[in-house]
Design an enzyme around this catalytic site. Sequence first.
Site, PDB file in Angstrom:
ATOM      1  N   ALA A 240     -11.819   8.736 -41.484  1.00 39.94           N
ATOM      2  CA  ALA A 240     -11.420   7.702 -42.447  1.00 39.94           C
ATOM      3  C   ALA A 240     -11.241   6.356 -41.773  1.00 39.94           C
ATOM      4  CB  ALA A 240     -10.127   8.119 -43.144  1.00 39.94           C
TER       5      ALA A 240
ATOM      6  N   GLY B 215     -13.813   4.068 -41.405  1.00 37.90           N
ATOM      7  CA  GLY B 215     -14.800   3.092 -41.864  1.00 37.90           C
ATOM      8  C   GLY B 215     -14.177   1.995 -42.720  1.00 37.90           C
TER       9      GLY B 215
ATOM     10  N   ARG C 172     -17.947  -2.258 -49.456  1.00 31.61           N
ATOM     11  CA  ARG C 172     -18.440  -2.392 -50.835  1.00 31.61           C
ATOM     12  C   ARG C 172     -17.340  -2.247 -51.891  1.00 31.61           C
ATOM     13  NH1 ARG C 172     -23.285   1.649 -50.983  1.00 31.61           N
ATOM     14  NH2 ARG C 172     -22.438   2.320 -48.981  1.00 31.61           N
TER      15      ARG C 172
ATOM     16  N   LYS D  42      16.937   3.459 -72.657  1.00 28.19           N
ATOM     17  CA  LYS D  42      16.977   3.408 -71.189  1.00 28.19           C
ATOM     18  C   LYS D  42      18.271   4.038 -70.675  1.00 28.19           C
ATOM     19  CE  LYS D  42      19.061   0.788 -68.679  1.00 28.19           C
ATOM     20  NZ  LYS D  42      19.798  -0.295 -67.985  1.00 28.19           N
TER      21      LYS D  42
ATOM     22  N   ALA E 148      19.821   1.665 -88.567  1.00 27.25           N
ATOM     23  CA  ALA E 148      18.660   0.857 -88.178  1.00 27.25           C
ATOM     24  C   ALA E 148      19.103  -0.442 -87.518  1.00 27.25           C
ATOM     25  CB  ALA E 148      17.819   0.563 -89.401  1.00 27.25           C
TER      26      ALA E 148
ATOM     27  N   TYR F 224      24.725  -5.329 -71.179  1.00 28.31           N
ATOM     28  CA  TYR F 224      24.684  -6.240 -70.032  1.00 28.31           C
ATOM     29  C   TYR F 224      25.447  -7.500 -70.378  1.00 28.31           C
ATOM     30  CZ  TYR F 224      22.562  -8.710 -66.051  1.00 28.31           C
ATOM     31  OH  TYR F 224      22.343  -9.394 -64.890  1.00 28.31           O
TER      32      TYR F 224
HETATM   33  C1  UD1 Z   1     -23.248  10.227 -42.430  1.00 29.22           C
HETATM   34  C2  UD1 Z   1     -24.114  11.230 -41.694  1.00 29.22           C
HETATM   35  C3  UD1 Z   1     -25.272  11.622 -42.595  1.00 29.22           C
HETATM   36  C4  UD1 Z   1     -24.757  12.175 -43.899  1.00 29.22           C
HETATM   37  C5  UD1 Z   1     -23.810  11.214 -44.551  1.00 29.22           C
HETATM   38  C6  UD1 Z   1     -23.148  11.870 -45.741  1.00 29.22           C
HETATM   39  C7  UD1 Z   1     -23.964  10.676 -39.318  1.00 29.22           C
HETATM   40  C8  UD1 Z   1     -24.588  10.003 -38.174  1.00 29.22           C
HETATM   41  N1  UD1 Z   1     -24.603  10.616 -40.477  1.00 29.22           N
HETATM   42  O1  UD1 Z   1     -24.029   9.105 -42.683  1.00 29.22           O
HETATM   43  O2  UD1 Z   1     -26.084  12.584 -41.969  1.00 29.22           O
HETATM   44  O3  UD1 Z   1     -25.848  12.473 -44.767  1.00 29.22           O
HETATM   45  O4  UD1 Z   1     -22.768  10.828 -43.641  1.00 29.22           O
HETATM   46  O5  UD1 Z   1     -22.365  10.930 -46.404  1.00 29.22           O
HETATM   47  O6  UD1 Z   1     -22.903  11.277 -39.172  1.00 29.22           O
HETATM   48  N2  UD1 Z   1     -16.673   6.939 -39.932  1.00 29.22           N
HETATM   49  C9  UD1 Z   1     -15.677   6.741 -39.018  1.00 29.22           C
HETATM   50  N3  UD1 Z   1     -15.970   6.090 -37.857  1.00 29.22           N
HETATM   51  C10 UD1 Z   1     -17.210   5.655 -37.571  1.00 29.22           C
HETATM   52  C11 UD1 Z   1     -18.235   5.875 -38.512  1.00 29.22           C
HETATM   53  C12 UD1 Z   1     -17.945   6.523 -39.674  1.00 29.22           C
HETATM   54  O7  UD1 Z   1     -14.533   7.128 -39.252  1.00 29.22           O
HETATM   55  O8  UD1 Z   1     -17.384   5.089 -36.500  1.00 29.22           O
HETATM   56  C13 UD1 Z   1     -16.361   7.620 -41.181  1.00 29.22           C
HETATM   57  C14 UD1 Z   1     -16.527   6.709 -42.369  1.00 29.22           C
HETATM   58  O9  UD1 Z   1     -15.273   6.110 -42.699  1.00 29.22           O
HETATM   59  C15 UD1 Z   1     -16.978   7.659 -43.456  1.00 29.22           C
HETATM   60  C16 UD1 Z   1     -17.706   8.749 -42.707  1.00 29.22           C
HETATM   61  O10 UD1 Z   1     -17.291   8.656 -41.359  1.00 29.22           O
HETATM   62  O11 UD1 Z   1     -15.896   8.266 -44.125  1.00 29.22           O
HETATM   63  C17 UD1 Z   1     -19.214   8.627 -42.812  1.00 29.22           C
HETATM   64  O12 UD1 Z   1     -19.590   7.385 -42.293  1.00 29.22           O
HETATM   65  P1  UD1 Z   1     -20.860   6.625 -42.862  1.00 29.22           P
HETATM   66  O13 UD1 Z   1     -21.050   5.393 -42.107  1.00 29.22           O
HETATM   67  O14 UD1 Z   1     -20.746   6.530 -44.333  1.00 29.22           O
HETATM   68  O15 UD1 Z   1     -22.010   7.663 -42.482  1.00 29.22           O
HETATM   69  P2  UD1 Z   1     -23.470   7.596 -42.940  1.00 29.22           P
HETATM   70  O16 UD1 Z   1     -24.209   6.727 -42.018  1.00 29.22           O
HETATM   71  O17 UD1 Z   1     -23.550   7.329 -44.378  1.00 29.22           O
END
Ligand code: UD1
Length: 491
Positions: free
Chosen positions: A13, A15, A19, A361, A390, A397
């Site tokens: 978690a 990332g 978006r 309340k 009614a 207060y």
């Molecule tokens: C990744 C997979 C892909 C898969 C897809 C499914 C890899 C290289 N690729 O792709 O095969 O089909 O998920 O959704 O694993 N995250 C981190 N740290 C990082 C990078 C990512 O915590 O450095 C977390 C992100 O927050 C996210 C998850 O890992 O929750 C997936 O990262 P994301 O960048 O979405 O992976 P994809 O490239 O989409």
Amino acid sequence: MSASRPAAVIVLAAGEGTRMKSRLPKVLHEICGRSMLGHVLAAAEELRPERTVVVVGHGRDRVTQHLKDTTPGVSTAVQEQQKGTGHAVRMAVEELRAQGVDLSGTVVLTYGDTPLLRGETLSDLASAHEAAGNAVTVLSARVPDPAGYGRIVRDASGAFVGIVEHADATEEQRAVDEINSGMYAFDGAHLADVVDRLSTDNAKGEEYITDAAAILRGDGHRVDATVARDWVEIQGVNDRVQLAEARRLLNDRLLTGHMREGVTVVDPATTWVDTGVRIGRDTVIEPQTQLRGRTAIGEGARVGPGALLADTTVGDDAVVRHLVAEEAEIGSGVSVGPYAYLRPGAALDNGSKVGTFVEVKNSTIGKGSKVPHLTYVGDADIGQGVNVGASSVFVNYDGVTKNRTTIGDHARTGSDNMFVAPVNVGDGAYTGAGTVVREDVPPGALAVSSGAQRNIEGWVSRKRPGSAAAEAAQRALQGGDADSAGKADDQ
Ligand code: UD1
Ligand code: CA
């Protein structure tokens, strides 16, 4: 066959979730009363893992605080820079090593942004993984549009070979619709070994956890991919459109569960429930109803149309319509609304009634008591069998402190009363219409506060000569009844 207790679940978690266009870290966005991360952790918890580690990065202070508040047993590993999923897993493995965790069991890996994931799906994956004795088992899925996902590579015999990322895939590989979900069951010891061997020799220059499959296979270990039954479950949420879609799907799943247990949901399209809401059999949920938080509804009740209940209990056979309620307790057989507002601490005992345009309340309303129309009840204790007239206000207060009012059993208070707290109305007492109750009323007494009525004859014709009111008064006074006056006008 059920899996053993996993050594660990790792949730990625870190990332950014650009978006979402949000100040809130992506995994903290809520659906059905829980953060997305909370849903994933609830699914993971069903495996009863020895440890759960969430890899945090972007917005990590808020994510860490959220975890402390909601799932204190979960630890975090910090990934300072997002150098890929493999790097993130390496951070988690290092954290587990630092905690002295024995990684010889199964380690399940998943993401924090897949709120539809069910615990059963993860446990099926772990079971299949352990039954086959694999080093890694990838959860794959067949999806309508595989663009962007890593593809599952199989040999001519259909045996799993590895995963290739979309950016690194050939045209032929991109035509494959079996994708990598990003969820895996690993043998912990093999995982700990392989995370130190991932290269960055790929299109993104990142450490890919997906490479682990091919590396472990190259070492001569068994690896496999099993297809998820429902691809929808593994879908990640990346923007607010997908957030709404996931909410709709999770809500439908929850409503389906309630309906299967004997609840009538008249209009699933406009009914929203949070995870953890309880509803008894034969209760009917009418359209445009939202049930939030720890709301619990008994059997045979009728809720809605137009009810928003948060952390509220509703007893058996109660009827609540067009109501907003927060932290309220509604007893059995109670009738509330239409158009009522119950605020925290409103407790309506069995068989009582709170009617139209009534706000309550921090007050108790006793068995069978009625507050039918246009009234504010704040900081009051109303006994049993009371009728509140009614348009009354419990004046709680004084501008400095909040004070309480008590109304005794079987009291009957007149319309348009002001109860200036602190004040007590005794058992069986009455109050006249328009009474301002400033002094305690003894049991059985009648309280009246207004003086005798005084009529000033002829005031309208003197002060408002020529007005319609003055003319009407004149006609009435000069003779005859309203009927003959009306007939005279018609001619
Ligand atoms: C990744 C997979 C892909 C898969 C897809 C499914 C890899 C290289 N690729 O792709 O095969 O089909 O998920 O959704 O694993 N995250 C981190 N740290 C990082 C990078 C990512 O915590 O450095 C977390 C992100 O927050 C996210 C998850 O890992 O929750 C997936 O990262 P994301 O960048 O979405 O992976 P994809 O490239 O989409
Ligand atoms: Ca993704």
